[in-house]
Scaffold this motif. Structure first.
Motif, PDB file in Angstrom:
ATOM      1  N   PRO A  61     -11.230  -4.950  10.828  1.00 52.82           N
ATOM      2  CA  PRO A  61     -10.994  -5.348   9.445  1.00 52.82           C
ATOM      3  C   PRO A  61     -11.777  -6.615   9.105  1.00 52.82           C
ATOM      4  O   PRO A  61     -11.958  -7.497   9.954  1.00 52.82           O
ATOM      5  N   ASP A  62     -12.267  -6.694   7.877  1.00 53.17           N
ATOM      6  CA  ASP A  62     -12.982  -7.881   7.422  1.00 53.17           C
ATOM      7  C   ASP A  62     -12.261  -8.483   6.224  1.00 53.17           C
ATOM      8  O   ASP A  62     -11.168  -8.042   5.851  1.00 53.17           O
ATOM      9  N   ALA A  63     -12.861  -9.481   5.603  1.00 50.25           N
ATOM     10  CA  ALA A  63     -12.203 -10.190   4.507  1.00 50.25           C
ATOM     11  C   ALA A  63     -11.953  -9.293   3.304  1.00 50.25           C
ATOM     12  O   ALA A  63     -11.079  -9.580   2.466  1.00 50.25           O
ATOM     13  N   ARG A  64     -12.711  -8.204   3.180  1.00 53.36           N
ATOM     14  CA  ARG A  64     -12.566  -7.309   2.033  1.00 53.36           C
ATOM     15  C   ARG A  64     -11.679  -6.096   2.339  1.00 53.36           C
ATOM     16  O   ARG A  64     -11.420  -5.281   1.450  1.00 53.36           O
ATOM     17  N   THR A  65     -11.227  -5.966   3.563  1.00 52.70           N
ATOM     18  CA  THR A  65     -10.374  -4.833   3.922  1.00 52.70           C
ATOM     19  C   THR A  65      -9.025  -4.933   3.219  1.00 52.70           C
ATOM     20  O   THR A  65      -8.365  -5.972   3.262  1.00 52.70           O
ATOM     21  N   HIS A  66      -8.624  -3.865   2.566  1.00 52.29           N
ATOM     22  CA  HIS A  66      -7.311  -3.816   1.910  1.00 52.29           C
ATOM     23  C   HIS A  66      -6.253  -3.482   2.967  1.00 52.29           C
ATOM     24  O   HIS A  66      -6.372  -2.473   3.668  1.00 52.29           O
ATOM     25  N   VAL A  67      -5.241  -4.309   3.064  1.00 45.92           N
ATOM     26  CA  VAL A  67      -4.147  -4.069   4.005  1.00 45.92           C
ATOM     27  C   VAL A  67      -2.851  -3.905   3.208  1.00 45.92           C
ATOM     28  O   VAL A  67      -2.442  -4.807   2.478  1.00 45.92           O
ATOM     29  N   PHE A  68      -2.243  -2.735   3.351  1.00 43.09           N
ATOM     30  CA  PHE A  68      -1.013  -2.426   2.627  1.00 43.09           C
ATOM     31  C   PHE A  68       0.120  -2.267   3.631  1.00 43.09           C
ATOM     32  O   PHE A  68       0.018  -1.464   4.557  1.00 43.09           O
ATOM     33  N   ILE A  69       1.183  -3.036   3.449  1.00 44.22           N
ATOM     34  CA  ILE A  69       2.368  -2.957   4.295  1.00 44.22           C
ATOM     35  C   ILE A  69       3.530  -2.477   3.433  1.00 44.22           C
ATOM     36  O   ILE A  69       3.920  -3.150   2.477  1.00 44.22           O
ATOM     37  N   ASN A  70       4.075  -1.302   3.746  1.00 45.65           N
ATOM     38  CA  ASN A  70       5.170  -0.728   2.954  1.00 45.65           C
ATOM     39  C   ASN A  70       4.909  -0.876   1.452  1.00 45.65           C
ATOM     40  O   ASN A  70       5.696  -1.489   0.726  1.00 45.65           O
ATOM     41  N   PRO A  71       3.794  -0.327   0.964  1.00 52.52           N
ATOM     42  CA  PRO A  71       3.431  -0.550  -0.447  1.00 52.52           C
ATOM     43  C   PRO A  71       4.420   0.040  -1.443  1.00 52.52           C
ATOM     44  O   PRO A  71       4.417  -0.355  -2.608  1.00 52.52           O
ATOM     45  N   ASP A  72       5.268   0.964  -1.003  1.00 52.80           N
ATOM     46  CA  ASP A  72       6.254   1.574  -1.905  1.00 52.80           C
ATOM     47  C   ASP A  72       7.624   0.913  -1.773  1.00 52.80           C
ATOM     48  O   ASP A  72       8.611   1.421  -2.284  1.00 52.80           O
ATOM     49  N   GLY A  73       7.663  -0.214  -1.076  1.00 54.91           N
ATOM     50  CA  GLY A  73       8.922  -0.927  -0.921  1.00 54.91           C
ATOM     51  C   GLY A  73       9.525  -0.758   0.461  1.00 54.91           C
ATOM     52  O   GLY A  73       8.992  -0.025   1.306  1.00 54.91           O
ATOM     53  N   PRO A  74      10.640  -1.432   0.737  1.00 55.17           N
ATOM     54  CA  PRO A  74      11.261  -1.368   2.069  1.00 55.17           C
ATOM     55  C   PRO A  74      11.691   0.056   2.434  1.00 55.17           C
ATOM     56  O   PRO A  74      12.086   0.840   1.572  1.00 55.17           O
ATOM     57  N   VAL A  75      11.599   0.371   3.717  1.00 48.79           N
ATOM     58  CA  VAL A  75      12.067   1.652   4.231  1.00 48.79           C
ATOM     59  C   VAL A  75      13.211   1.357   5.205  1.00 48.79           C
ATOM     60  O   VAL A  75      12.986   0.805   6.283  1.00 48.79           O
ATOM     61  N   VAL A  76      14.426   1.697   4.810  1.00 43.00           N
ATOM     62  CA  VAL A  76      15.612   1.365   5.603  1.00 43.00           C
ATOM     63  C   VAL A  76      16.038   2.593   6.408  1.00 43.00           C
ATOM     64  O   VAL A  76      16.242   3.666   5.852  1.00 43.00           O
ATOM     65  N   ASN A  77      16.115   2.437   7.714  1.00 39.70           N
ATOM     66  CA  ASN A  77      16.495   3.475   8.686  1.00 39.70           C
ATOM     67  C   ASN A  77      15.410   4.560   8.804  1.00 39.70           C
ATOM     68  O   ASN A  77      14.939   4.869   9.883  1.00 39.70           O
ATOM     69  N   GLY A  78      15.017   5.150   7.692  1.00 45.91           N
ATOM     70  CA  GLY A  78      13.962   6.168   7.741  1.00 45.91           C
ATOM     71  C   GLY A  78      14.417   7.396   8.504  1.00 45.91           C
ATOM     72  O   GLY A  78      15.605   7.658   8.691  1.00 45.91           O
ATOM     73  N   GLY A  79      13.448   8.199   8.966  1.00 48.45           N
ATOM     74  CA  GLY A  79      13.751   9.369   9.758  1.00 48.45           C
ATOM     75  C   GLY A  79      14.462  10.454   8.971  1.00 48.45           C
ATOM     76  O   GLY A  79      14.407  10.501   7.730  1.00 48.45           O
ATOM     77  N   PRO A  80      15.170  11.350   9.660  1.00 47.13           N
ATOM     78  CA  PRO A  80      15.824  12.488   8.998  1.00 47.13           C
ATOM     79  C   PRO A  80      16.887  12.097   7.982  1.00 47.13           C
ATOM     80  O   PRO A  80      17.223  12.901   7.110  1.00 47.13           O
TER      81      PRO A  80
END
Length: 396
Positions: free
Chosen positions: A226-245
């Protein structure tokens, strides 16, 4: 011809993603049957949602397998040990069909002569594809290679308790910019990480933790980072609680692109997981990858796709096509002739070459389950026979 300047993304998922949970249950069942009876014929499919896991399996085997117990073991090993969906309390429903018993002893491909190999035809129709290119050490397209690395690191950070608040469900995506047909820079990185509701972290803390324990280690040995222009998205749709099935459903065979080439090239039409080695739609995909990788390793092309078409009742593929996308050092027709001469694409020949009936006995913890997450091709951590480049010299 391959495109020159473009951007391409591929995704991967962790072992706790519901689709991959189903793949692992299906392939753990294949392992368990073959460990007891290498000539078992098994098809096992799985679906999961909220508190219910459903298994549909049909089999002919001398093995005795506690199917719900295998499923619960897989669920627990993945990390679903508490919460709304867990190994102890989830409902496991089955629909089982025991087929007529096979006659024993069964013919062993390892002992067969040419006439016997020729007599075993494909039992189902299939179009299968194998691909290889020189974008990564594993001869895989770089976007899926990097996405798998991130997914493995995301899971490892949880298993190794570096980030114990993470839940098993996760997704990754990497976008790579290409210039003149070659990877040029990392355009974007996306991580979707679920957290246990009992120990959530705020977005800033999660972002910093994932940078330190997932992104940086995953790219440490990579030429492109990754460089200075790389877009990094962490949970872009909001928090994910527990997840899975408990959050979204899953099904066996719904991640074909994750299992193969990340959509960078064509992949086979059928699911790979949940099928014993007699199924050409599974093992043919491995044979096609083996051929394509050896073509690239031999220096005959920078990228190669091998397409095999099978028809029911016919031993050999009715079509073998090779496409080097304009990168070949010799014509594609000549590459195809060499592939024809040095690879055995007959169903029994593939089973024999890769020892597919006996691999579950050789690998502690099972063989096919290992393939069910982080890719069924391009693996450098398992020693897969179809990842060998031992025929590159012959192709030259």
């Amino acid at each position: 011809m391959m495109k020159k300047d473009f951007m391409f993304t591929s995704e991967s998922v962790t072992d706790g993603h519901p689709d991959k949970l189903c793949d692992q249950v299906s392939d753990a069942l294949i392992d368990r049957f073959l460990q007891q009876d290498p000539f078992s014929r098994v098809v096992a499919e799985c679906a999961v949602s909220k508190g219910i896991l459903f298994i549909a399996a049909r089999f002919a085997s001398q093995a005795s397998v506690d199917i719900p117990d295998v499923a619960r073991q897989v669920i627990g090993q993945i990390g679903y040990e508490h919460g709304a969906f867990n190994a102890k309390d989830c409902t496991v429903m089955t629909s089982l069909m025991e087929l007529p018993a096979l006659s024993y002893p069964q013919p062993d491909e390892r002992q067969m002569g040419e006439e016997e190999l020729e007599a075993i035809a494909a039992r189902n129709q299939a179009n299968v594809f194998g691909f290889a290119c020189n974008q990564s050490a594993a001869m895989m397209p770089l976007p899926i290679w990097l996405s798998h690395k991130l997914a493995r690191r995301l899971a490892a950070a949880r298993f190794q308790k570096q980030l114990p608040y993470l839940a098993p469900d996760g997704k990754t995506q990497v976008g790579v910019e290409y210039r003149d047909g070659r990877p040029h820079r990392i355009h974007s990185i996306t991580l979707v990480a679920s957290q246990w509701s009992t120990a959530p972290r705020g977005h800033d803390k999660l972002r910093d933790d994932l940078h330190e324990h997932v992104i940086e280690p995953a790219f440490l040995a990579e030429e492109l980072r990754p460089d200075a222009r790389t877009h990094v998205f962490i949970n872009p749709d909001g928090p994910v609680v527990n997840g899975g099935p408990s959050l979204h459903s899953g099904m066996t065979g719904r991640k074909n692109a994750v299992d193969t080439y990340g959509e960078y090239s064509r992949h086979s039409e059928s699911a790979l997981s949940g099928k014993d080695p007699s199924r050409i739609d599974r093992v043919g995909a491995y044979a096609a990858r083996y051929a394509a990788k050896n073509v690239v390793a031999a220096g005959l092309a920078q990228a190669c796709e091998v397409h095999l078409a099978y028809s029911i009742g016919i031993t050999r593929p009715v079509s073998v096509q090779v496409d080097s996308f304009g990168t070949g050092s010799i014509p594609d027709a000549e590459i195809a002739d060499r592939v024809h001469a040095h690879f055995d694409f007959r169903p029994a020949g593939i089973v024999r070459a890769f020892n597919l009936r006996y691999q579950p006995q050789l690998f502690r913890g099972g063989f096919y389950r290992r393939l069910s997450v982080y890719g069924q091709v391009g693996r450098m951590d398992v020693g897969l026979p179809w990842e060998a480049t031992d025929k590159a010299g012959l192709l030259r």
